[in-house]
Scaffold this active site. Structure first.
Site, PDB file in Angstrom:
ATOM      1  N   SER A 298       4.590  -5.716  -1.430  1.00  0.00           N
ATOM      2  CA  SER A 298       3.629  -5.535  -2.618  1.00  0.00           C
ATOM      3  C   SER A 298       2.119  -4.863  -1.709  1.00  0.00           C
ATOM      4  CB  SER A 298       3.434  -6.229  -3.547  1.00  0.00           C
ATOM      5  OG  SER A 298       2.571  -6.030  -4.651  1.00  0.00           O
ATOM      6  N   ASP A 648      10.374   0.658  -9.378  1.00  0.00           N
ATOM      7  CA  ASP A 648      10.807  -0.621  -9.541  1.00  0.00           C
ATOM      8  C   ASP A 648      10.405  -1.660 -10.356  1.00  0.00           C
ATOM      9  OD1 ASP A 648       8.137  -1.094  -8.677  1.00  0.00           O
ATOM     10  OD2 ASP A 648       8.615  -2.004  -6.785  1.00  0.00           O
ATOM     11  N   HIS A 706      10.496  -5.172  -8.655  1.00  0.00           N
ATOM     12  CA  HIS A 706       9.607  -5.190  -7.772  1.00  0.00           C
ATOM     13  C   HIS A 706       9.358  -6.566  -7.042  1.00  0.00           C
ATOM     14  CE1 HIS A 706       5.732  -4.290  -5.609  1.00  0.00           C
ATOM     15  NE2 HIS A 706       5.131  -5.159  -6.245  1.00  0.00           N
TER      16      HIS A 706
END
Length: 738
Positions: A298, A648, A706
């Protein structure tokens, strides 16, 4: 029906005194001065209330035991969609009940309560049946010959690292070295003392550093800084477990946690983060005799390229142009939002995302209950690190008002405009209803209830149709002169954010980040000296490290926020003049209740503001611009004002994959611009597949979400091969192709 019963019980409660000593004694003193038998009995203790804390009473233990047992039984049995729906409805009901309880007054601030919250969390989030520790490493390590080779450094994403308090001021002492972000201490702090929690978590709006002397929030350190968010909810734990299964430990595996609230420049100013990261990598290389593999997730995938520019710069890291080539073996990027994400935009603009628009879950409801949209936006804007994820590249990347690269196939998007319109303005149902009343010549003078009835009918009619089509026609004439009230592309939404935020936030964005795109080699070389460009991969070049390899891994096949339908707050209700002659009027009573609530909110806002520059009115009033929940067209991918595309679940695939895409990517096709050393780049997509087990609440071994992708078995095997020095085919692949 429940509300009527509740009101009735309240009335009875007000009519009947709670304390017999007060009622009997007061009545007797009003009629005569002599003591009655009841007074004597009250003094003797027969009428005395139980002064023990409620959590020490047997009745409390019985209620908790029965409730937790019932919830555990329901949770264990909820393996079918129907049962799960009932369980979700029960959670929502409990949330409503809990929100009405004064938890601050009845819950003590002790470790016992933390333990209680931790245990209850386990019942709501049972461990998945197929969530097997140390897998898949244990099943493949012998077959593939996996064993430690390169040292590994893990860089987590936003909100992943736990944050703990190191302040010793009077207000901070009870939280000393406790997690203010992550663990159940955070939940207790938010529920029981939100203002104090906010005082600790916000940053100074001007400096972007600690908000006041005595408050010190710092990132937790070590591998357990980001392994679990709370008990039972893993983040990096699956990565750490699998690497341990093939022989890694804390000597050759390091987690570089950081305070994700800080701007990237302030990470070095306050915490010396990049200096420590440079030292960690160099020490690991010397100890192991090999270059380091970096695994990011991320926002960590944005932090690391920034670090590579910082470490080579003569005024900062002093590493020289060859540092990356000498020290980094492989860069594994998992779910990196290189081009930003629309979700960050709406969080900063109005304090809203898909999570706050869909208030079906327990946590989302409580967040909305305790934090208004303005409060959330004001707090988030002090977290400069989060703004690094705003959309980058403008119209050239995200599309124009007419066309975007990820638009649905023509004919499959209904009446909706291109995704390039990142924010489109519509008319809410409430505004539509008001327009109908005006057009029909109806006003507030029709009598009590007349206007409300018409509004209700109009709202009902509007709810049966989509409010999202032809958004430009829905803008009111009075807003025609307001340049903000129009459709906005990725280029103009940044300006919209500047215009709707404080001067301090405006200055912070300007001094830390850039969201454009550079297509000129000379300009890109100049940008290497401008640290505001270092977090934008479209305005910088990769280092001269031809032997390094880059892997981009992310999930797809999940609905992901891509664009939004907004509306403008039109709260211009006329004040009704009220005096003793008409205070019984329903409108006057409603106005009085609203004024009393306003006063209460102002007092709360004064405590909340602290060092924030926002005025009280900015915090307590609804935001002028907000996501319009009336825009609802699920068939065409629009739900409660949010329009979805592939991704995602958090980051659109456009941002996840563009730089690494083999045929048209920024680091591949346009490598002469952004990757002059032509570093090999591999892209791997993992299609999200639902687990066969209903108990796999985290998605199972083929998850593409994610966060849950950190437990994806195929992806784990892929990057373990890199870490162990095994060669991999440098090509674009989909999930399952190795």
């Amino acid at each position: 029906m429940r509300r009527r019963t509740h009101t009735s019980s309240n009335n009875k409660k007000n009519d009947r005194p709670l304390d017999p000593r007060q009622s009997v004694g007061a009545a007797s003193r009003n009629t005569r001065d002599s003591e009655t038998p009841e007074d004597i009995l009250a003094d003797s203790g027969l009428y005395r209330t139980d002064d023990r804390p409620f959590w020490k009473r047997k009745r409390f233990h019985f209620i908790i035991g029965v409730s937790v047992g019932a919830l555990a039984a329901i949770g264990a049995a909820s393996t079918t969609p129907t049962a799960q729906n009932h369980f979700n409805e029960l959670q929502t009901y409990l949330a409503l009940q809990l929100a009405d309880i004064d938890l601050t007054g009845i819950m003590p601030g002790t470790d016992v309560v933390d333990e209680l919250f931790g245990n209850v969390t386990g019942f709501f989030k049972p461990s998945p049946s197929s969530d097997i520790p140390f897998m898949p490493a244990l099943s493949v390590k012998d077959e593939l010959g996996l064993k430690p080779h390169h040292p590994v450094v893990l860089i987590p994403g936003i909100i992943s690292s736990g944050l703990e308090s190191w302040g010793v001021s009077e207000k901070s002492q009870k939280y000393f070295r406790k997690r203010m972000w992550g663990t159940t201490t955070m939940f207790r702090s938010v529920l029981l003392d939100k203002e104090l929690w906010t005082d600790h978590l916000k940053l100074d709006a001007v400096t972007g550093l600690d908000p006041e002397p005595g408050i010190k929030i710092r990132a937790a350190q070590g591998l357990d800084a980001a392994d679990y968010f709370v008990t039972g909810y893993w983040v990096w734990a699956r990565v750490i477990e699998n690497l341990a299964a093939i022989g890694y430990d804390s000597n050759n595996m390091h987690l570089a946690s950081y305070d994700w609230r800080l701007s990237f420049s302030n990470l070095e100013v306050r915490d010396r983060y990049f200096s420590k990261l440079k030292s960690t990598i160099e020490t690991a290389n010397r100890n192991e005799g090999r270059k380091t593999v970096i695994i990011t997730h991320s926002m960590g995938s944005i932090v690391f390229p920034y670090f590579l520019k910082w470490v080579e710069d003569d005024d900062h890291g002093h590493g020289g142009s060859s540092w990356t080539e000498d020290n980094i073996e492989t860069f594994v990027n998992i779910g990196g939002p290189y081009l930003g994400c629309p979700k960050a935009l709406t969080a900063m603009l109005s304090g809203e995302t898909r999570d706050t628009m869909a208030l079906g879950s327990f946590g989302a409801y409580l967040l909305e209950k305790f934090f208004s949209r303005r409060e959330r936006a004001s707090l988030l804007r002090t977290w400069a690190g989060a703004s690094s994820m705003l959309p980058k590249g403008g119209e050239l990347i995200w599309g124009t008002s007419d066309v975007a690269p990820d638009d649905p196939v023509l004919g499959f998007q209904g009446d909706h405009l291109s995704y390039g319109n990142m924010i489109s303005f519509t008319k809410s149902n409430a505004e539509s209803a008001a327009t109908v009343l005006i057009d029909d010549g109806i006003n507030d003078d029709v009598g009590d209830g007349g206007g409300d009835s018409s509004t209700s009918d109009s709202n009902e009619n509007n709810n049966n149709s989509s409010s999202s089509s032809s958004s430009s026609d829905a803008i009111k004439e009075e807003d025609a002169e307001d340049d903000r009230i129009r459709n906005h592309t990725a280029e103009s939404v940044i300006q919209l954010l500047h215009e709707n935020s404080s001067k301090e936030y405006h200055d912070m964005l300007r001094s830390n980040y850039s969201f454009g795109i550079s297509t000129d080699k000379k300009q890109l070389k100049k940008n290497a000296r401008d640290e505001t460009k270092w977090s934008n991969v479209l305005e910088t070049q990769l280092p001269n490290a031809p032997s390094m390899k880059i892997y981009c891994m992310y999930g797809v096949n999940l609905p992901t926020e891509r664009s939004y339908y907004y509306a403008k707050n039109q709260d211009k209700r006329e004040q009704v003049y009220c005096d003793e002659s008409n205070m019984t009027d329903a409108r006057c009573q409603a106005q009085q209740r609203e004024q009393e609530a306003q006063q209460e909110h102002e007092e709360r806002a004064k405590e909340f503001l602290g060092s924030l520059s926002s005025t009280i009115d900015e915090v307590i009033r609804p935001p002028e611009l907000f996501i319009n929940p009336d825009a609802h067209d699920p068939i065409n991918g629009v739900e409660t004002g949010v329009r979805f595309a592939d991704g995602d679940g958090t980051i659109p695939v456009l941002s996840l994959g563009y730089m690494c895409e083999p045929n048209n990517g920024g680091w591949t096709k346009h490598g002469d611009l952004y990757n002059p050393a032509h570093i090999p780049v591999v892209l791997r997509e993992y299609k999200h597949e639902e687990s066969e087990s209903k108990l796999d609440v985290r998605g199972g071994r083929k998850a593409g979400d994610h966060v849950d992708i950190l437990g994806n078995w195929e992806m784990i095997v892929s990057y373990m091969k890199c870490i162990c020095g095994m060669r991999m085919r440098l090509k674009y692949t989909l999930s399952g192709e190795h």
